[in-house]
Design a protein around this motif. Structure first.
Motif, PDB file in Angstrom:
ATOM      1  N   ARG A 147       0.808  -1.387   0.103  1.00 25.22           N
ATOM      2  CA  ARG A 147      -0.105  -0.267   0.084  1.00 25.22           C
ATOM      3  C   ARG A 147       1.055   1.065   0.099  1.00 25.22           C
ATOM      4  O   ARG A 147       0.372   1.986  -0.308  1.00 25.22           O
ATOM      5  CB  ARG A 147      -0.961  -0.021   1.007  1.00 25.22           C
ATOM      6  N   GLY A 201       5.452   2.734  -6.496  1.00 26.03           N
ATOM      7  CA  GLY A 201       4.430   2.376  -7.659  1.00 26.03           C
ATOM      8  C   GLY A 201       3.443   1.706  -7.248  1.00 26.03           C
ATOM      9  O   GLY A 201       2.759   1.778  -8.063  1.00 26.03           O
ATOM     10  N   ALA A 202       2.713   2.181  -6.190  1.00 25.27           N
ATOM     11  CA  ALA A 202       1.553   1.310  -6.222  1.00 25.27           C
ATOM     12  C   ALA A 202       1.072   2.466  -6.542  1.00 25.27           C
ATOM     13  O   ALA A 202       1.095   3.856  -6.645  1.00 25.27           O
ATOM     14  CB  ALA A 202       1.304   1.858  -4.153  1.00 25.27           C
ATOM     15  N   GLU A 203       0.028   2.767  -7.443  1.00 22.07           N
ATOM     16  CA  GLU A 203      -1.276   2.799  -7.909  1.00 22.07           C
ATOM     17  C   GLU A 203      -2.230   4.022  -7.245  1.00 22.07           C
ATOM     18  O   GLU A 203      -1.911   4.890  -7.921  1.00 22.07           O
ATOM     19  CB  GLU A 203      -2.108   1.767  -8.607  1.00 22.07           C
ATOM     20  N   GLN A 204      -1.962   3.661  -6.074  1.00 23.24           N
ATOM     21  CA  GLN A 204      -3.190   4.223  -5.342  1.00 23.24           C
ATOM     22  C   GLN A 204      -2.496   4.498  -3.970  1.00 23.24           C
ATOM     23  O   GLN A 204      -2.871   3.554  -3.205  1.00 23.24           O
ATOM     24  CB  GLN A 204      -4.631   3.803  -5.236  1.00 23.24           C
TER      25      GLN A 204
END
Length: 219
Positions: free
Chosen positions: A119, A123-126
């Protein structure tokens, strides 16, 4: 119910400036929200995280869960616990004292462990902090502003903001107190009055920002 997460990295049992200013900020938020708030705290300066936990958790990410050692499982569980505390909060308060011109080892270990969680990993998308408010409460023993002999020696604040803003997505407010050693350092005696004003300004900023973010949450 709103949630505040507060992290204290000071190694001082008494007299910590970063802890005191963080407490002013926390109290302002709680007072503004009334009873509709839960505060989670972790004091990593007085109760340090294991220094080897980050490396163990990081390498465990390359091992299938069923093949991990007990040590790897424990490190991953600790990283998840830390990430859960942060992810579940509407507001994060991070008390960051300035030690040896950089980020204290206790705070660096905490960041490294949280970064192993998907999380909060690069590089976490969100990112779990996206759109939330984080307050970085900085305490420096000397003066590091432009024109001072130690200008440019602050190797902590920019890194902390980079992770909080660019990797984790928080909207970051920095509250700073400098010259915190003036009261106890004879060579800084002429700076005592300035140090006291600086500290008072930091507490006032914490009070002001605490009320503002509480109103934002309640809206």
């Amino acid at each position: 119910m709103s949630t505040v997460f507060r992290l204290d990295a000071s190694i001082k049992p008494e007299g910590s400036v970063s802890r005191a200013v963080s407490e002013t900020l926390e109290n302002a938020i709680v007072a503004e929200l009334g009873g509709d708030v839960t505060v989670t705290t972790r004091s990593i300066g007085l109760n340090p995280l294991p220094s080897d936990a980050w490396a163990t958790a990081a390498f465990a990410g390359y091992v299938p869960a069923e093949q991990r050692t007990d040590e790897q499982n424990a490190a991953v569980a600790l990283a998840t616990e830390l990430a859960d505390e942060l992810a579940s909060a509407d507001v994060a308060i991070i008390g960051a004292p300035f030690y040896n011109w950089g980020v204290t080892q206790h705070l660096k270990t905490w960041f490294d462990l949280v970064l192993t969680d998907g999380r909060f990993g690069p590089g976490a998308e969100q990112p779990a902090g996206a759109g939330k408010s984080a307050f970085l409460v900085i305490a420096r023993g000397g003066g590091y502003g432009e024109g001072t002999p130690r200008f440019g020696w602050d190797h902590a604040t920019a890194w902390l903001k980079r992770v909080l803003e660019d990797v984790w997505g928080y909207e970051v407010t920095v509250i700073e107190a400098e010259l915190t050693l003036a009261e106890t350092t004879p060579a800084m005696a002429e700076l005592v009055d300035l140090a006291r004003k600086n500290l008072a300004d930091a507490h006032a900023a914490a009070e002001r920002h605490g009320k503002a973010v509480a109103s934002k949450i309640a809206a």
